[in-house]
Write a protein that holds these residues in place. Structure first.
Motif, PDB file in Angstrom:
ATOM      1  N   ASN A 242       0.798   2.396   8.829  1.00 43.65           N
ATOM      2  CA  ASN A 242       0.203   1.149   8.650  1.00 43.65           C
ATOM      3  C   ASN A 242      -1.155   1.374   7.931  1.00 43.65           C
ATOM      4  N   ARG A 243      -1.655   0.344   7.243  1.00 40.24           N
ATOM      5  CA  ARG A 243      -2.982   0.511   6.820  1.00 40.24           C
ATOM      6  C   ARG A 243      -3.769  -0.815   7.275  1.00 40.24           C
ATOM      7  N   LEU A 244      -5.193  -0.786   7.270  1.00 35.05           N
ATOM      8  CA  LEU A 244      -6.045  -1.926   7.383  1.00 35.05           C
ATOM      9  C   LEU A 244      -6.920  -1.849   6.412  1.00 35.05           C
ATOM     10  N   PHE A 245      -7.131  -2.863   5.702  1.00 41.33           N
ATOM     11  CA  PHE A 245      -8.245  -2.995   4.771  1.00 41.33           C
ATOM     12  C   PHE A 245      -9.130  -4.194   5.287  1.00 41.33           C
ATOM     13  N   ALA A 304      -9.482  -9.684   5.852  1.00 37.22           N
ATOM     14  CA  ALA A 304      -8.631  -8.519   6.185  1.00 37.22           C
ATOM     15  C   ALA A 304      -7.417  -8.567   5.821  1.00 37.22           C
ATOM     16  N   GLN A 305      -6.873  -7.235   5.582  1.00 34.84           N
ATOM     17  CA  GLN A 305      -5.347  -7.214   5.121  1.00 34.84           C
ATOM     18  C   GLN A 305      -4.538  -6.026   5.982  1.00 34.84           C
ATOM     19  N   VAL A 306      -3.778  -6.335   6.707  1.00 32.55           N
ATOM     20  CA  VAL A 306      -2.712  -5.383   7.198  1.00 32.55           C
ATOM     21  C   VAL A 306      -1.781  -5.122   6.452  1.00 32.55           C
ATOM     22  N   GLN A 307      -1.183  -3.841   6.321  1.00 33.33           N
ATOM     23  CA  GLN A 307      -0.282  -3.423   5.419  1.00 33.33           C
ATOM     24  C   GLN A 307       0.846  -2.552   6.166  1.00 33.33           C
ATOM     25  N   ASP A 308       2.058  -2.780   6.168  1.00 33.80           N
ATOM     26  CA  ASP A 308       2.935  -2.133   7.023  1.00 33.80           C
ATOM     27  C   ASP A 308       3.711  -0.960   5.873  1.00 33.80           C
ATOM     28  N   GLU A 309       3.603   0.071   6.598  1.00 31.89           N
ATOM     29  CA  GLU A 309       4.581   1.403   6.163  1.00 31.89           C
ATOM     30  C   GLU A 309       5.219   2.124   6.926  1.00 31.89           C
ATOM     31  N   LYS A 310       6.452   1.065   7.306  1.00 30.67           N
ATOM     32  CA  LYS A 310       7.507   1.571   8.170  1.00 30.67           C
ATOM     33  C   LYS A 310       7.262   1.513   9.619  1.00 30.67           C
TER      34      LYS A 310
END
Length: 325
Positions: A242-245, A304-310
């Motif tokens: 995951n990623r957090l921006f 803020a933005q949370v992005q999923d990567e599996k």
């Protein structure tokens, strides 16, 4: 064109229109969190999941208990408080259905009142397309000083529906004359994001906006606090899950070395990105993340933005908390 061809063409157009209509619930970031509290005052906040652990399937009549033990300053007065139930896999046999549950606080024998229910699902007919979500409850305000109590949840369905509980969280925002002056945003909801089944990481992204302005002059700290059940734990061997921006506007078109130079001259000018956030495991499944965001804070339009990567997670809570010197 024959009538048969006309009908076929019409069906294709109708099908295309149906596919173009956005789904009510999907693995994409389509259910952003809502701001439920925003103010500036002297005070602080506490969040805890107590001794929460994964419940396994709860059948009708089954109970689930969580104990809380926390302290508030002796001059504290509650400004905003909620108990959150994080639930998943709510089903009746193999059909999706919302859970039927009740909460009792043992120290006061209080039957808690539900104020909101947030739910999401993968959004297409397939195996295991069940609901996940978060229920918010009000409860008697915490007392000044030490607080120790237990909350008991019961599956009170009159049919055979079952669900699992990943944990129960307690959030208390309090005013305290002896505490620093703070600016607070509290957001809540349930946005299930998962980069799978044709959903790309860019689509599996949930944005949290913190509306309003803030004077950066004299700030001592700024913290972003996030809660995401299932976040941070996966059995797959994936380098980035995951990623957090924070105030990161996206990928720049300029060469990376120019970006490095600009970042050195103007620190925080394009926000910040982190990978593999949230702390959870197979037993403690409520993922939590806490970040210092002071260098990247803006005077307005913070997000803020949370992005999923599996990773597969349900973004549920966010607190942006800034304190003055």
């Amino acid at each position: 064109m024959s009538s048969r061809r006309t009908v076929a063409a019409g069906l294709i157009i109708v099908l295309g229109l149906l596919l173009a209509v956005p789904a009510a619930a999907t693995y994409a970031g389509d259910k952003p969190l809502s701001t439920v509290f925003h103010d500036e005052f002297r005070g602080g906040y506490v969040y805890t999941v107590g001794n929460s652990t994964y419940s396994g399937a709860l059948n009708p009549g089954d109970r689930y208990a969580v104990s809380f033990d926390l302290d508030l300053p002796e001059d504290a007065t509650i400004r905003h408080q909620r108990l959150y139930v994080y639930w998943a896999w709510s089903k009746l046999d193999q059909q999706a259905i919302y859970p039927a549950l009740s909460l009792v606080r043992t120290d006061t024998s209080e039957h808690l009142t539900e104020t909101a229910r947030y739910a999401d699902s993968k959004g297409f007919v397939s195996k295991n397309d069940f609901f996940s979500g978060m229920d918010a409850f009000t409860t008697t305000d915490l007392a000044r000083g030490k607080n120790s109590f237990t909350v008991i949840l019961e599956n009170n369905a009159t049919d055979n529906r079952t669900f699992v509980v990943q944990g129960i969280g307690l959030l208390a925002v309090y005013e305290s004359p002896g505490s620093p002056e703070a600016i607070a945003w509290v957001s809540e909801g349930a946005d299930l994001i998962y980069s799978s089944y044709g959903i790309t990481p860019a689509m599996a992204s949930s944005r949290i906006d913190f509306p309003g302005t803030i004077s950066r002059s004299g700030l001592a700290s700024a913290e972003l606090f996030l809660v995401a059940p299932s976040g941070g734990y996966t059995r797959e061997n994936i380098p980035v899950i995951n990623r957090l921006f924070f105030n990161r506007e996206g990928t720049s078109s300029m060469p990376s070395f120019f970006e490095t130079i600009l970042a050195a001259i103007f620190p925080g000018s394009n926000g910040k990105e982190w990978v593999n956030v949230f702390d959870s495991d197979e037993t403690k499944q409520v993922g939590i993340d806490r970040r210092d965001v002071l260098p990247y804070l803006r005077s307005d339009k913070n997000f803020a933005q949370v992005q999923d990567e599996k990773d597969y997670l349900v973004l549920s809570n966010a607190v942006l908390w800034a304190e003055r010197r």
